[in-house]
Design a protein around this motif. Structure first.
Motif, PDB file in Angstrom:
ATOM      1  N   PRO A   9       0.990   9.739  -5.364  1.00 55.27           N
ATOM      2  CA  PRO A   9       0.567   9.709  -3.959  1.00 55.27           C
ATOM      3  C   PRO A   9       1.080   8.461  -3.257  1.00 55.27           C
ATOM      4  O   PRO A   9       1.276   7.418  -3.885  1.00 55.27           O
ATOM      5  CB  PRO A   9      -0.958   9.719  -4.039  1.00 55.27           C
ATOM      6  CG  PRO A   9      -1.280   9.193  -5.401  1.00 55.27           C
ATOM      7  CD  PRO A   9      -0.126   9.584  -6.285  1.00 55.27           C
ATOM      8  N   GLY A  10       1.295   8.591  -1.962  1.00 50.74           N
ATOM      9  CA  GLY A  10       1.775   7.474  -1.160  1.00 50.74           C
ATOM     10  C   GLY A  10       0.654   6.515  -0.802  1.00 50.74           C
ATOM     11  O   GLY A  10      -0.499   6.697  -1.202  1.00 50.74           O
ATOM     12  N   PRO A  11       0.964   5.496  -0.021  1.00 52.06           N
ATOM     13  CA  PRO A  11      -0.055   4.517   0.362  1.00 52.06           C
ATOM     14  C   PRO A  11      -1.102   5.153   1.295  1.00 52.06           C
ATOM     15  O   PRO A  11      -0.817   6.086   2.030  1.00 52.06           O
ATOM     16  CB  PRO A  11       0.738   3.431   1.083  1.00 52.06           C
ATOM     17  CG  PRO A  11       1.974   4.118   1.557  1.00 52.06           C
ATOM     18  CD  PRO A  11       2.267   5.201   0.548  1.00 52.06           C
ATOM     19  N   THR A  12      -2.312   4.639   1.245  1.00 51.42           N
ATOM     20  CA  THR A  12      -3.398   5.101   2.102  1.00 51.42           C
ATOM     21  C   THR A  12      -3.274   4.413   3.461  1.00 51.42           C
ATOM     22  O   THR A  12      -3.176   3.183   3.531  1.00 51.42           O
ATOM     23  CB  THR A  12      -4.764   4.767   1.472  1.00 51.42           C
ATOM     24  OG1 THR A  12      -4.829   5.371   0.185  1.00 51.42           O
ATOM     25  CG2 THR A  12      -5.900   5.277   2.334  1.00 51.42           C
TER      26      THR A  12
END
Length: 152
Positions: free
Chosen positions: A3-6
């Motif tokens: 998953p990418g950054p929040t």
């Protein structure tokens, strides 16, 4: 895939140019949720039921987990909701106007176009809303219901 950054939470940093509701008003002889224009006694499928209520500004409570409008069918001694304001066959309209000698009055018009597969029976339209007092600034709930009508 990882998953990418929040993303940052910016909910508390949002601004708006819209003003809030100052107050809601009505004539002294009526109540919030009172009926202005009622339903007819009976309808057939395909017709549209329209009921107008004395109301408050919808921004007083956006009802994200509820509804401003419910179509209810009588089942024994209780009422069962068969449609809400998010259904295609319903419409909810709010209108502000001056009702001299006071200002800030609102009418809420609710409509239900009866679907072809509606169960024949006794129905009513219910409107739920909230009004803001000009005296103490408090927001209070109200509700109103149309007369009972039959669908054939």
């Amino acid at each position: 895939m990882a998953p990418g950054p929040t993303p940052r939470d910016l909910r508390n940093e949002q601004s708006t140019v819209q003003t809030g509701v100052v107050y809601d008003d009505k004539l002294l002889t009526v109540s919030f949720g009172g009926v202005v224009t009622n339903a007819l006694a009976s309808y057939t499928r395909g017709q549209t039921v329209s009921v107008k209520f004395w109301g408050g500004h919808p921004k007083n409570n956006l009802r994200r987990q509820g509804s401003y409008l419910q179509v209810q069918r009588k089942s024994g001694t209780s009422w069962v909701t068969v449609a809400n304001d998010w259904d295609w066959e319903t419409k909810y309209r709010w209108q502000r106007y001056d009702c001299a000698p006071t200002y800030g009055c609102s009418h809420v018009t609710t409509e239900w176009t009866i679907p072809a597969d509606a169960v024949p029976g006794t129905y009513r339209i219910r409107h739920d809303g909230d009004w803001k007092s000009g005296w103490d600034g408090l927001i209070r709930p109200y509700s109103g219901t149309s007369r009972e009508f039959t669908v054939n």
